[in-house]
Design an enzyme around this catalytic site. Structure first.
Site, mmCIF file in Angstrom:
data_model
loop_
_atom_site.group_PDB
_atom_site.id
_atom_site.type_symbol
_atom_site.label_atom_id
_atom_site.label_comp_id
_atom_site.label_asym_id
_atom_site.label_seq_id
_atom_site.Cartn_x
_atom_site.Cartn_y
_atom_site.Cartn_z
ATOM 1 N N THR A 49 0.830 -1.195 0.000
ATOM 2 C CA THR A 49 0.000 0.000 0.000
ATOM 3 C C THR A 49 0.868 1.249 0.000
ATOM 4 O O THR A 49 1.986 1.215 0.486
ATOM 5 C CB THR A 49 -0.868 -0.058 1.259
ATOM 6 O OG1 THR A 49 -1.750 -1.145 1.113
ATOM 7 C CG2 THR A 49 -1.647 1.201 1.494
ATOM 8 N N ARG B 107 -13.128 -8.583 -1.506
ATOM 9 C CA ARG B 107 -12.501 -8.282 -0.207
ATOM 10 C C ARG B 107 -12.114 -6.798 -0.145
ATOM 11 O O ARG B 107 -11.548 -6.254 -1.071
ATOM 12 C CB ARG B 107 -11.261 -9.154 -0.030
ATOM 13 C CG ARG B 107 -10.488 -8.912 1.263
ATOM 14 C CD ARG B 107 -9.311 -7.985 1.055
ATOM 15 N NE ARG B 107 -8.469 -7.885 2.253
ATOM 16 C CZ ARG B 107 -7.480 -7.016 2.387
ATOM 17 N NH1 ARG B 107 -7.222 -6.165 1.412
ATOM 18 N NH2 ARG B 107 -6.763 -6.982 3.486
ATOM 19 N N VAL B 108 -12.417 -6.138 0.943
ATOM 20 C CA VAL B 108 -12.000 -4.754 1.151
ATOM 21 C C VAL B 108 -11.092 -4.717 2.374
ATOM 22 O O VAL B 108 -11.414 -5.309 3.408
ATOM 23 C CB VAL B 108 -13.218 -3.824 1.360
ATOM 24 C CG1 VAL B 108 -12.769 -2.407 1.681
ATOM 25 C CG2 VAL B 108 -14.108 -3.828 0.120
ATOM 26 N N GLY B 109 -9.956 -4.053 2.252
ATOM 27 C CA GLY B 109 -9.006 -3.972 3.362
ATOM 28 C C GLY B 109 -9.222 -2.738 4.220
ATOM 29 O O GLY B 109 -10.288 -2.102 4.182
ATOM 30 N N THR C 169 -0.240 0.601 6.637
ATOM 31 C CA THR C 169 0.012 -0.472 5.676
ATOM 32 C C THR C 169 0.259 -1.764 6.446
ATOM 33 O O THR C 169 0.983 -1.766 7.442
ATOM 34 C CB THR C 169 1.219 -0.166 4.768
ATOM 35 O OG1 THR C 169 1.479 -1.328 3.963
ATOM 36 C CG2 THR C 169 2.480 0.208 5.529
ATOM 37 N N GLY D 173 -4.549 -5.978 6.482
ATOM 38 C CA GLY D 173 -5.708 -5.094 6.619
ATOM 39 C C GLY D 173 -6.759 -5.560 7.600
ATOM 40 O O GLY D 173 -7.346 -4.747 8.327
HETATM 41 N N1 ASP Z 1 -3.397 -2.841 4.162
HETATM 42 C C1 ASP Z 1 -3.576 -3.295 2.802
HETATM 43 C C2 ASP Z 1 -4.770 -4.169 2.716
HETATM 44 O O1 ASP Z 1 -4.980 -4.965 3.614
HETATM 45 C C3 ASP Z 1 -2.417 -4.043 2.261
HETATM 46 C C4 ASP Z 1 -1.120 -3.328 2.306
HETATM 47 O O2 ASP Z 1 -0.885 -2.533 3.209
HETATM 48 O O3 ASP Z 1 -0.301 -3.574 1.404
HETATM 49 O O4 ASP Z 1 -5.465 -4.106 1.725
#
Ligand code: ASP
Length: 319
Positions: free
Chosen positions: A186, A214-216, A237, A240
């Site tokens: 992210t 899926r939503v993070g 980041t 999630g």
């Molecule tokens: N936090 C992000 C998610 O879970 C992933 C990431 O940080 O790369 O979608």
């Protein structure tokens, strides 16, 4: 009195693979982070708002294929892309976000358009794309987001039967100084502007091999993104699901507000205690209203950097 502006950015956290640690690859990341910090800092010094600066930084990170957001985003289990993004303005707690989109070139612009429209905070899927199209935002074919490195990462994750965070587990040893299959890719930015206002923005392709739909945490206000002029601006980041369960970004501000913790105490507690206690890994970047910057992570590394006033920008990957 004018505040010294500060910008901080991240490009994901994760596991460092010694095999992947080529000097050339590390340099490419440092150069990309430097270029983005320079641009965002110049805009802040020129009087741009914190909101403008975080959006500029995140757009540049989205356009850079080294990071898992926009072009270069990871693949879902179905070999598609589903992008999430959010922005929040600390002065008035306005926020906007989009989730599960695959045709908006710069998701953070769409998140900002949602915020400016003001009717809703989070739009998802086809409705979010229709909204972006109506607002005249640039649309692309989903293949625009694809890169060969991410496709290899998907094959690897599917071979191993797991869902991986972008910088965790290298697709190719040459690709990145952090282990690509075991990194959270992210991107995010937080800023304090000349007027003393704070803002945060986050954008992501999510996790490699994630289930469709899926939503993070990234587009969820309070989980992956939060900004309040009275406390701090935060962009996260990591894994999630745990950041959502911990209300991680908001918890940093809540600890400052209700427990009287400093930014450093609050951010450390969330990243080093709360998240690990439920199996969460990753990190965050945060700036408080006094311009203190905190960038803790509980992984081996996090692509990150900050620039304060006219001082030289600093970037780092490992501890
Ligand atoms: N936090 C992000 C998610 O879970 C992933 C990431 O940080 O790369 O979608």
């Amino acid at each position: 009195m004018r505040t010294t502006p500060v910008i901080a950015i991240h490009g994901g956290a994760g596991t460092i693979s010694a095999a992947a640690l080529s000097a050339g690859a590390a340099q490419a990341y440092h150069e990309a982070l430097h270029a983005i910090l320079h641009a965002a800092r110049a805009s802040l010094l020129g009087g741009a708002s914190a909101l403008d600066a975080v959006c500029l930084a995140v757009e540049m990170l989205e356009d850079c294929p080294l990071f898992n957001a926009g072009h270069g985003a990871v693949f879902t289990h179905a070999g598609t892309h589903e992008l999430d993004a959010a922005v929040m303005n600390g002065a008035d707690l306005r926020a906007g976000a989009i989730a599960c989109v695959s045709r908006i070139r710069r998701p953070v612009r769409a998140a900002r358009a949602v915020m400016e429209d003001g009717a809703h905070v989070l739009l998802a899927g086809a409705g979010a794309e229709a909204f972006a199209r109506e607002r005249g935002l640039e649309m692309v074919e989903p293949s625009y987001f694809s890169t060969e490195a991410r496709r290899a990462q998907l094959a690897q994750a599917q071979g191993a039967g797991r869902v991986v965070l972008d910088h965790d587990g290298a697709a190719s040893a040459a690709a990145a100084p952090l282990d690509e299959g075991r990194k959270f890719g992210t991107v995010g930015a937080v800023a304090l502007d000349l007027q003393g206002h704070l803002a945060a923005a986050t954008s992501t392709g999510g996790m490699t091999n994630k289930r469709v739909g899926r939503v993070g945490d990234s587009p969820l206000i309070g989980a992956g993104t939060y900004a309040d002029d009275k406390r701090a601006a935060v962009s996260c980041t990591g894994s999630g699901e745990m950041f959502i369960r911990a209300a991680a970004a908001y918890d940093v501000c809540a600890r400052m507000r209700y427990a009287g913790q400093s930014l450093a105490q609050a951010a450390q507690a969330v990243v080093m205690q709360t998240l690990p206690s439920i199996g969460g890994s990753g990190g965050l970047i945060a700036i408080d209203r006094n311009g203190n910057v905190c960038m803790p992570f509980n992984t081996d590394g996090m692509y990150r950097g900050h620039a304060r006033g006219t001082e030289a920008p600093q970037t780092a990957i490992h501890r």
